[in-house]
Design an enzyme around this catalytic site. Structure first.
Site, PDB file in Angstrom:
ATOM      1  N   ARG A  37      43.431  49.871  39.486  1.00  0.00           N
ATOM      2  CA  ARG A  37      42.512  50.850  38.884  1.00  0.00           C
ATOM      3  C   ARG A  37      42.627  52.212  39.571  1.00  0.00           C
ATOM      4  O   ARG A  37      42.414  53.240  38.924  1.00  0.00           O
ATOM      5  CB  ARG A  37      41.079  50.335  38.949  1.00  0.00           C
ATOM      6  CG  ARG A  37      40.829  49.262  37.916  1.00  0.00           C
ATOM      7  CD  ARG A  37      39.425  48.756  37.964  1.00  0.00           C
ATOM      8  NE  ARG A  37      39.063  48.099  36.715  1.00  0.00           N
ATOM      9  CZ  ARG A  37      37.972  47.397  36.545  1.00  0.00           C
ATOM     10  NH1 ARG A  37      37.115  47.245  37.527  1.00  0.00           N
ATOM     11  NH2 ARG A  37      37.711  46.840  35.382  1.00  0.00           N
ATOM     12  N   LYS A 198      33.450  30.892  27.071  1.00  0.00           N
ATOM     13  CA  LYS A 198      32.382  30.804  26.069  1.00  0.00           C
ATOM     14  C   LYS A 198      32.757  31.287  24.674  1.00  0.00           C
ATOM     15  O   LYS A 198      33.315  32.358  24.514  1.00  0.00           O
ATOM     16  CB  LYS A 198      31.186  31.609  26.553  1.00  0.00           C
ATOM     17  CG  LYS A 198      30.431  30.922  27.672  1.00  0.00           C
ATOM     18  CD  LYS A 198      29.617  31.898  28.450  1.00  0.00           C
ATOM     19  CE  LYS A 198      28.164  31.895  28.023  1.00  0.00           C
ATOM     20  NZ  LYS A 198      27.457  33.042  28.631  1.00  0.00           N
ATOM     21  N   GLY A 350      39.765  42.057  32.834  1.00  0.00           N
ATOM     22  CA  GLY A 350      39.058  40.933  33.450  1.00  0.00           C
ATOM     23  C   GLY A 350      39.970  39.790  33.839  1.00  0.00           C
ATOM     24  O   GLY A 350      41.033  40.000  34.418  1.00  0.00           O
ATOM     25  N   GLY A 373      35.094  44.091  29.493  1.00  0.00           N
ATOM     26  CA  GLY A 373      33.968  44.229  28.568  1.00  0.00           C
ATOM     27  C   GLY A 373      34.201  45.326  27.546  1.00  0.00           C
ATOM     28  O   GLY A 373      33.911  45.166  26.359  1.00  0.00           O
TER      29      GLY A 373
HETATM   30  P1  AMP Z   1      35.524  34.259  30.466  1.00  0.00           P
HETATM   31  O1  AMP Z   1      34.707  34.880  31.556  1.00  0.00           O
HETATM   32  O2  AMP Z   1      34.743  33.776  29.306  1.00  0.00           O
HETATM   33  O3  AMP Z   1      36.724  35.108  30.070  1.00  0.00           O
HETATM   34  O4  AMP Z   1      36.105  32.931  31.058  1.00  0.00           O
HETATM   35  C1  AMP Z   1      37.082  32.916  32.060  1.00  0.00           C
HETATM   36  C2  AMP Z   1      36.984  31.619  32.752  1.00  0.00           C
HETATM   37  O5  AMP Z   1      37.154  30.589  31.820  1.00  0.00           O
HETATM   38  C3  AMP Z   1      38.048  31.445  33.799  1.00  0.00           C
HETATM   39  O6  AMP Z   1      37.452  31.520  35.056  1.00  0.00           O
HETATM   40  C4  AMP Z   1      38.604  30.055  33.514  1.00  0.00           C
HETATM   41  O7  AMP Z   1      38.648  29.277  34.666  1.00  0.00           O
HETATM   42  C5  AMP Z   1      37.600  29.470  32.543  1.00  0.00           C
HETATM   43  N1  AMP Z   1      38.194  28.442  31.678  1.00  0.00           N
HETATM   44  C6  AMP Z   1      39.275  28.535  30.905  1.00  0.00           C
HETATM   45  N2  AMP Z   1      39.537  27.342  30.322  1.00  0.00           N
HETATM   46  C7  AMP Z   1      38.601  26.487  30.737  1.00  0.00           C
HETATM   47  C8  AMP Z   1      38.339  25.087  30.497  1.00  0.00           C
HETATM   48  N3  AMP Z   1      39.107  24.365  29.719  1.00  0.00           N
HETATM   49  N4  AMP Z   1      37.285  24.555  31.102  1.00  0.00           N
HETATM   50  C9  AMP Z   1      36.505  25.297  31.908  1.00  0.00           C
HETATM   51  N5  AMP Z   1      36.692  26.593  32.168  1.00  0.00           N
HETATM   52  C10 AMP Z   1      37.735  27.187  31.596  1.00  0.00           C
END
Ligand code: AMP
Length: 393
Positions: A37, A198, A350, A373
């Protein structure tokens, strides 16, 4: 771009306030573990210096100090790294507004000043007009180069534009160019890869992008809610039970729009997350087991879709890539995407940017966004307040 850019400003002899995003990761010894950054902000800073600005006054936040002074979230280590990269001294006052800061800037020989962490004051995130006015009073013109915080209407991204002529920096311009092009006029086939934890974080994106994409690849934790909506057994994998209906309706809408949704079809599963040694690859998840990565068949299917794409946007890792044993799917996908020729590949910031860096695949990617974001909100079709507030051309 319909907004002023730094090229449109006459900065000679002027004090230029630049909002940068120096929210870099620091380790416990306060060493910067990734200075991307800071490096990405250099073109704007160097350009303004070359145009003979009297002072370059940089403002940024670091972490979430929540309106208090937190010693290990001071910007001084960032200032040191910036000095190295610029090859000149940087003044780092211990505050961001006030008479002392004004006097220190006026009395200094340094051309570049990095003010203290904006979020040491609550007024920043509250977009307090008095605070914004005080920041503006330090300079003659304003440049926003902090794409990563442009989705927030804060004093340093929005409030300050009410008092100064305001233009986009080169990094902001570059981010909008790549992400905007992908949204408005992508070369087709256009494929989006979604992952991460999510579904709820990605619903608005999917709904906005459905009319524009050819395929959406869904992996990672969010895939299990979609699989559940198709009646599949997902064991103890991540599930957002209240989003199963939404997932089902998205799949229906995609079908109607003739968008190909590609879900994971085999999985790396574990019983105990902390015991990777017992992991196995399955097509059907048994009760008590949890999916942590996509399996080899899914990797192949995802790559086949990507092999025909002309534009790819990737947001969200397809497995728990932070754990070595669960990282193969995300690594293989990063390697494959970076090996593709003739494709515009865009990685949302991210976690996905971190994954691409971890697997040394940055070189082959067309554009890696500095804003997780912010890039998500652009893809959701939202107007980013920090960009909307800039002066029109
Ligand atoms: P996000 O903040 O929604 O972009 O999620 C990122 C996180 O999702 C990362 O830290 C990954 O470890 C987690 N992630 C990806 N695939 C899985 C999975 N199958 N089960 C649990 N966590 C996951």
């Amino acid at each position: 771009m319909s907004k002023l850019t730094v090229r449109d400003l006459d900065v000679k002899g002027k004090k230029v306030l630049i909002r940068v995003d120096f929210n870099v990761p620091l380790d416990e010894q306060l060493h910067i573990t990734d200075d991307r950054r800071i490096r990405e902000a250099l073109p704007t800073i160097q350009y303004v210096l070359k145009q003979k600005a009297a002072k370059v006054i940089l403002i940024s936040h670091l972490g979430r100090p929540d309106g208090q002074v937190v010693e290990n979230q001071r910007l001084a280590p960032v200032g040191k790294q910036l000095e190295k990269l610029l090859g000149e001294k940087v003044l780092c006052p211990k505050d961001c507004i006030g008479e002392d800061v004004k006097q220190a800037i006026a009395a200094s020989k340094e051309r570049v000043v990095l003010l203290e962490n904006l979020r040491f004051r609550k007024a920043e995130t509250k977009n307090d007009p008095e605070f914004a006015k005080s920041l503006a009073s330090l300079a003659d013109v304003f440049v926003n180069d902090a794409f990563g915080t442009s989705h927030r209407a804060h004093a340093s991204t929005h409030g300050v534009t009410q008092y100064l002529k305001s233009a986009a920096g080169f990094l902001l311009e570059k981010e909008i160019k790549y992400l905007g092009q992908a949204i408005d006029n992508p070369a087709k086939p256009f494929v989006i890869i979604l992952g991460g934890a999510k579904v709820s974080d990605k619903i608005a994106l999917i709904e906005n992008m459905l009319p524009k994409v050819s395929s959406i690849i869904i992996g990672g934790g969010m895939a299990y809610t979609f699989l559940k909506s198709q009646g599949k057994e997902i064991g103890t994998s991540l599930l957002e039970a209240e989003k199963v209906e939404t997932a089902r309706s998205i799949l229906e809408k995609a079908k109607a729009a003739k968008v190909n949704i590609v879900l994971s079809s085999d999985f790396v599963v574990v019983k105990d997350f902390k015991n990777p040694a017992e992991r196995k690859i399955v097509k059907e998840i048994e009760p008590g087991w949890s999916g942590v990565d996509i399996g080899p068949e899914t990797r192949k299917a995802f790559k086949a879709v990507l092999s025909t794409a002309k534009t790819v946007v990737w947001n969200g890792p397809v497995g728990v890539f932070e754990v070595k044993e669960y990282s193969d799917g995300t690594r293989e996908l990063a390697e494959y995407l970076s090996s593709l020729k003739g494709v515009t590949s865009i990685v949302g910031g991210g976690d996905t940017a971190a994954a691409v860096a971890k697997f040394n695949c940055e070189q082959g990617i067309t554009h890696i966004s500095t804003g997780g974001g912010a890039s998500l909100e652009l893809l959701e079709g939202k107007v980013l307040p920090g960009i909307a507030a800039l002066t029109d051309k």
